[in-house]
Design an enzyme around this catalytic site. Structure first.
Site, PDB file in Angstrom:
ATOM      1  N   ARG A   1     -45.637  -6.979  11.601  1.00  0.00           N
ATOM      2  CA  ARG A   1     -45.109  -7.279  10.216  1.00  0.00           C
ATOM      3  C   ARG A   1     -43.658  -7.119  10.183  1.00  0.00           C
ATOM      4  O   ARG A   1     -42.911  -7.883   9.800  1.00  0.00           O
ATOM      5  CB  ARG A   1     -46.038  -6.664   9.201  1.00  0.00           C
ATOM      6  CG  ARG A   1     -45.511  -7.142   7.761  1.00  0.00           C
ATOM      7  CD  ARG A   1     -46.109  -6.425   6.716  1.00  0.00           C
ATOM      8  NE  ARG A   1     -47.437  -6.637   6.649  1.00  0.00           N
ATOM      9  CZ  ARG A   1     -48.434  -5.576   6.533  1.00  0.00           C
ATOM     10  NH1 ARG A   1     -48.031  -4.393   6.319  1.00  0.00           N
ATOM     11  NH2 ARG A   1     -49.765  -5.766   6.623  1.00  0.00           N
TER      12      ARG A   1
ATOM     13  N   PHE B   1     -43.668  -7.305  27.468  1.00  0.00           N
ATOM     14  CA  PHE B   1     -45.004  -6.523  27.784  1.00  0.00           C
ATOM     15  C   PHE B   1     -45.613  -7.301  26.310  1.00  0.00           C
ATOM     16  O   PHE B   1     -46.342  -6.488  25.660  1.00  0.00           O
ATOM     17  CB  PHE B   1     -44.753  -5.045  27.672  1.00  0.00           C
ATOM     18  CG  PHE B   1     -43.600  -4.606  28.607  1.00  0.00           C
ATOM     19  CD1 PHE B   1     -44.222  -4.333  30.022  1.00  0.00           C
ATOM     20  CD2 PHE B   1     -42.524  -4.386  28.383  1.00  0.00           C
ATOM     21  CE1 PHE B   1     -43.343  -3.820  30.814  1.00  0.00           C
ATOM     22  CE2 PHE B   1     -41.667  -3.756  29.137  1.00  0.00           C
ATOM     23  CZ  PHE B   1     -41.842  -3.426  30.485  1.00  0.00           C
TER      24      PHE B   1
ATOM     25  N   ASP C   1     -45.312 -11.119  30.321  1.00  0.00           N
ATOM     26  CA  ASP C   1     -46.322 -10.206  30.522  1.00  0.00           C
ATOM     27  C   ASP C   1     -46.855 -10.372  32.173  1.00  0.00           C
ATOM     28  O   ASP C   1     -46.819 -11.689  32.597  1.00  0.00           O
ATOM     29  CB  ASP C   1     -47.473 -10.146  29.635  1.00  0.00           C
ATOM     30  CG  ASP C   1     -48.443  -8.971  29.777  1.00  0.00           C
ATOM     31  OD1 ASP C   1     -48.493  -8.035  28.880  1.00  0.00           O
ATOM     32  OD2 ASP C   1     -49.043  -8.564  30.769  1.00  0.00           O
TER      33      ASP C   1
ATOM     34  N   ASN D   1     -43.155  -9.791  36.096  1.00  0.00           N
ATOM     35  CA  ASN D   1     -42.777  -8.319  35.712  1.00  0.00           C
ATOM     36  C   ASN D   1     -41.541  -8.288  35.027  1.00  0.00           C
ATOM     37  O   ASN D   1     -40.439  -8.954  35.380  1.00  0.00           O
ATOM     38  CB  ASN D   1     -42.561  -7.789  37.138  1.00  0.00           C
ATOM     39  CG  ASN D   1     -42.332  -6.355  37.221  1.00  0.00           C
ATOM     40  OD1 ASN D   1     -41.710  -5.838  36.212  1.00  0.00           O
ATOM     41  ND2 ASN D   1     -42.662  -5.730  38.277  1.00  0.00           N
TER      42      ASN D   1
ATOM     43  N   ASP E   1     -42.093  -3.022  24.520  1.00  0.00           N
ATOM     44  CA  ASP E   1     -43.319  -2.307  24.251  1.00  0.00           C
ATOM     45  C   ASP E   1     -44.227  -2.161  25.525  1.00  0.00           C
ATOM     46  O   ASP E   1     -45.279  -2.658  25.654  1.00  0.00           O
ATOM     47  CB  ASP E   1     -44.172  -3.223  23.126  1.00  0.00           C
ATOM     48  CG  ASP E   1     -45.544  -2.355  22.663  1.00  0.00           C
ATOM     49  OD1 ASP E   1     -45.402  -1.106  23.066  1.00  0.00           O
ATOM     50  OD2 ASP E   1     -46.431  -3.030  22.222  1.00  0.00           O
TER      51      ASP E   1
ATOM     52  N   CYS F   1     -45.133   4.650  24.217  1.00  0.00           N
ATOM     53  CA  CYS F   1     -46.626   5.017  23.991  1.00  0.00           C
ATOM     54  C   CYS F   1     -47.339   6.216  24.912  1.00  0.00           C
ATOM     55  O   CYS F   1     -48.076   6.531  25.056  1.00  0.00           O
ATOM     56  CB  CYS F   1     -47.633   4.057  24.006  1.00  0.00           C
ATOM     57  SG  CYS F   1     -47.846   3.002  25.578  1.00  0.00           S
TER      58      CYS F   1
HETATM   59  N1  SAH Z   1     -47.071  -5.594  22.959  1.00  0.00           N
HETATM   60  C1  SAH Z   1     -48.558  -5.614  23.209  1.00  0.00           C
HETATM   61  C2  SAH Z   1     -49.087  -4.319  23.608  1.00  0.00           C
HETATM   62  C3  SAH Z   1     -48.449  -4.041  24.995  1.00  0.00           C
HETATM   63  S1  SAH Z   1     -49.329  -3.146  26.132  1.00  0.00           S
HETATM   64  C4  SAH Z   1     -49.288  -5.805  21.694  1.00  0.00           C
HETATM   65  O1  SAH Z   1     -48.572  -5.434  20.690  1.00  0.00           O
HETATM   66  O2  SAH Z   1     -50.286  -6.112  21.727  1.00  0.00           O
HETATM   67  C5  SAH Z   1     -48.697  -3.231  27.843  1.00  0.00           C
HETATM   68  C6  SAH Z   1     -48.480  -4.786  28.324  1.00  0.00           C
HETATM   69  O3  SAH Z   1     -47.660  -4.574  29.347  1.00  0.00           O
HETATM   70  C7  SAH Z   1     -49.905  -5.131  28.865  1.00  0.00           C
HETATM   71  O4  SAH Z   1     -50.542  -6.335  28.658  1.00  0.00           O
HETATM   72  C8  SAH Z   1     -49.716  -5.385  30.548  1.00  0.00           C
HETATM   73  O5  SAH Z   1     -50.213  -6.413  31.030  1.00  0.00           O
HETATM   74  C9  SAH Z   1     -48.223  -5.390  30.391  1.00  0.00           C
HETATM   75  N2  SAH Z   1     -47.481  -4.758  31.830  1.00  0.00           N
HETATM   76  C10 SAH Z   1     -47.561  -3.785  32.303  1.00  0.00           C
HETATM   77  N3  SAH Z   1     -46.637  -3.709  33.360  1.00  0.00           N
HETATM   78  C11 SAH Z   1     -45.687  -4.488  33.244  1.00  0.00           C
HETATM   79  C12 SAH Z   1     -44.714  -5.055  33.718  1.00  0.00           C
HETATM   80  N4  SAH Z   1     -44.085  -4.416  34.906  1.00  0.00           N
HETATM   81  N5  SAH Z   1     -43.995  -6.170  33.631  1.00  0.00           N
HETATM   82  C13 SAH Z   1     -44.702  -6.820  32.659  1.00  0.00           C
HETATM   83  N6  SAH Z   1     -45.820  -6.708  31.940  1.00  0.00           N
HETATM   84  C14 SAH Z   1     -46.375  -5.618  32.233  1.00  0.00           C
END
Ligand code: SAH
Length: 392
Positions: A207, A222, A244, A272, A293, A333
């Site tokens: 939000r 991410f 992601d 990545n 995130d 986190c």
């Molecule tokens: N922002 C999201 C939560 C992120 S959780 C939300 O609010 O729902 C972290 C995410 O990062 C996961 O989906 C995982 O697949 C991804 N991830 C982990 N390492 C990564 C990388 N090196 N590059 C891209 N994505 C990645």
């Protein structure tokens, strides 16, 4: 009841609820792993009841200041209490929330998420794991749950000498289903999804992102199921990119965006983030708002320096792609990275990128993941939103 005599000056005398091996003066009555213990101070005064696991570094965790049994009645009382707290939380939909957050709800190692009539349980301590069936019975009694699934595939269980398992504990396996929130609709797949469905801890922060996104070119790094990206698109962002590394996460994010009618304004990228940011920076791409995130970059204290290097890199690259007036929202986190360390890394990245950042807002885990001041481990998610200022 068997028990533990705790040494003077142990953490438990300073507001914490845990007893480490080094805090123990002596044990008496031969406590069982996964059993309960009476806790006493060095003058033999009772301090309450804890769960016991000598195979864990945290040998005992207090769950009550009184003499207490872990029977079904206890779990029913604890669940009712946790539920009545959730019902009073302002703006929270109690049917879509974390109903129990471990120590913060007087149930060390128990985490319960609610998706309507479906419940996802984690039992991360041995004593709670041994009483899983009692907990399930209590969930069914208090919430008339249609299903309870265990997602005990959390590696924290290894520290308690337990295996990682998933499965259905009550009812039938619910197939994937959708839940709706103010900021989007999400697919919940309690047995197959990443984590335990969706990131309930972030829902309020979508939000916040939405209030800043109008007319902007937004990058959600991410993105998982696309919570930030979809909220931004719905709020009128000019263009949104969601990245992601997980193909299935991107697939779900796209389906969620379609469901909300904003898929045409979001570019989904399986990549990545480290590589993606590098390539976009080289290509000279600009965004007006970037959300970072990432998952926790470290699960222990030892690898914090590596984690900090990772955090620094993504911030540095993101800052280089923001024009003056641009917004950076960044989340951490990882419990092992302190708030001070995280903010210092962002400040360092700004220095290296020769940019001036102004702090606009603080964010944290949603209120259904309550934080106890005495147990800092209950707090893990921190976020900051900055504006990149034009050079003075
Ligand atoms: N922002 C999201 C939560 C992120 S959780 C939300 O609010 O729902 C972290 C995410 O990062 C996961 O989906 C995982 O697949 C991804 N991830 C982990 N390492 C990564 C990388 N090196 N590059 C891209 N994505 C990645």
């Amino acid at each position: 009841m068997a028990g533990i005599i705790v040494k003077p000056r142990a953490r438990i005398f300073h507001g914490h609820e845990w007893v480490y091996a080094a805090d123990i003066l002596k044990t008496f009555g031969n406590p069982e792993p996964g059993g309960i213990v009476s806790l006493k101070d060095f003058k033999d005064r009772p301090m309450g009841t804890g769960i016991y696991n000598p195979r864990s570094q945290i040998v005992a965790r207090r769950f009550s200041r009184h003499k207490e049994e872990l029977d079904e009645d206890f779990f029913v009382r604890r669940l009712r209490r946790a539920w009545s707290r959730r019902e009073k939380m302002r703006g929270l939909d109690p049917k879509l929330c974390r109903v129990v957050w471990s120590e913060s709800d007087g149930l060390p190692g128990v985490v319960i998420d609610r998706y309507g009539p479906h419940f996802v349980l984690q039992t991360l301590t041995m004593a709670m794991d041994l009483r899983k069936q009692l907990i399930v019975d209590a969930i069914v009694e208090v919430f008339s749950a249609e299903s309870v699934v265990e997602r005990n595939d959390n590696s924290i269980r290894l520290a308690e000498d337990m295996e990682m398992v998933t499965g259905v504990l009550h009812g039938a396996v619910p197939g994937p289903f959708r839940v709706s929130t103010d900021y989007g609709s999400f697919l919940i797949d309690v047995t197959g999804g990443q984590k335990t469905g969706i990131y309930l801890d972030q829902l309020d922060n979508y939000r916040d992102a939405a209030t800043r996104a109008e007319g902007k070119r937004v990058l959600d790094c991410f993105c998982n199921q696309g919570g930030f990206a979809i909220a931004a698109a719905k709020a009128g962002a000019a263009q949104v990119t969601a990245v992601d590394v997980s193909e299935s996460a991107i697939e779900q994010a796209r389906a969620n965006a379609e469901e909300q009618g904003v898929a045409d304004r979001i570019t989904f990228v399986v990549a990545n983030v480290f590589d993606y940011l590098k390539d976009q920076e080289t290509a000279g791409t600009q965004f007006d708002m970037i959300i970072l995130d990432p998952p926790s970059f470290t699960r222990n204290k030892k690898s914090v320096p590596d984690a900090l290097r990772g955090y620094k890199e993504i911030h540095l690259r993101a800052l280089k792609m923001l024009p003056a007036g641009g917004i950076l929202s960044s989340y951490c986190c990882s419990h092992h990275v302190s708030t001070g360390e995280f903010r210092a890394i962002i400040a360092e990245a700004a220095v290296d990128a020769k940019k001036t950042l102004c702090l606009l807002a603080f964010h944290q885990q949603r209120q259904d993941h309550p934080i106890l001041t005495g147990v800092p481990e209950t707090e893990y998610l921190r976020g900051y939103t900055y504006e990149l200022l034009a050079a003075f």
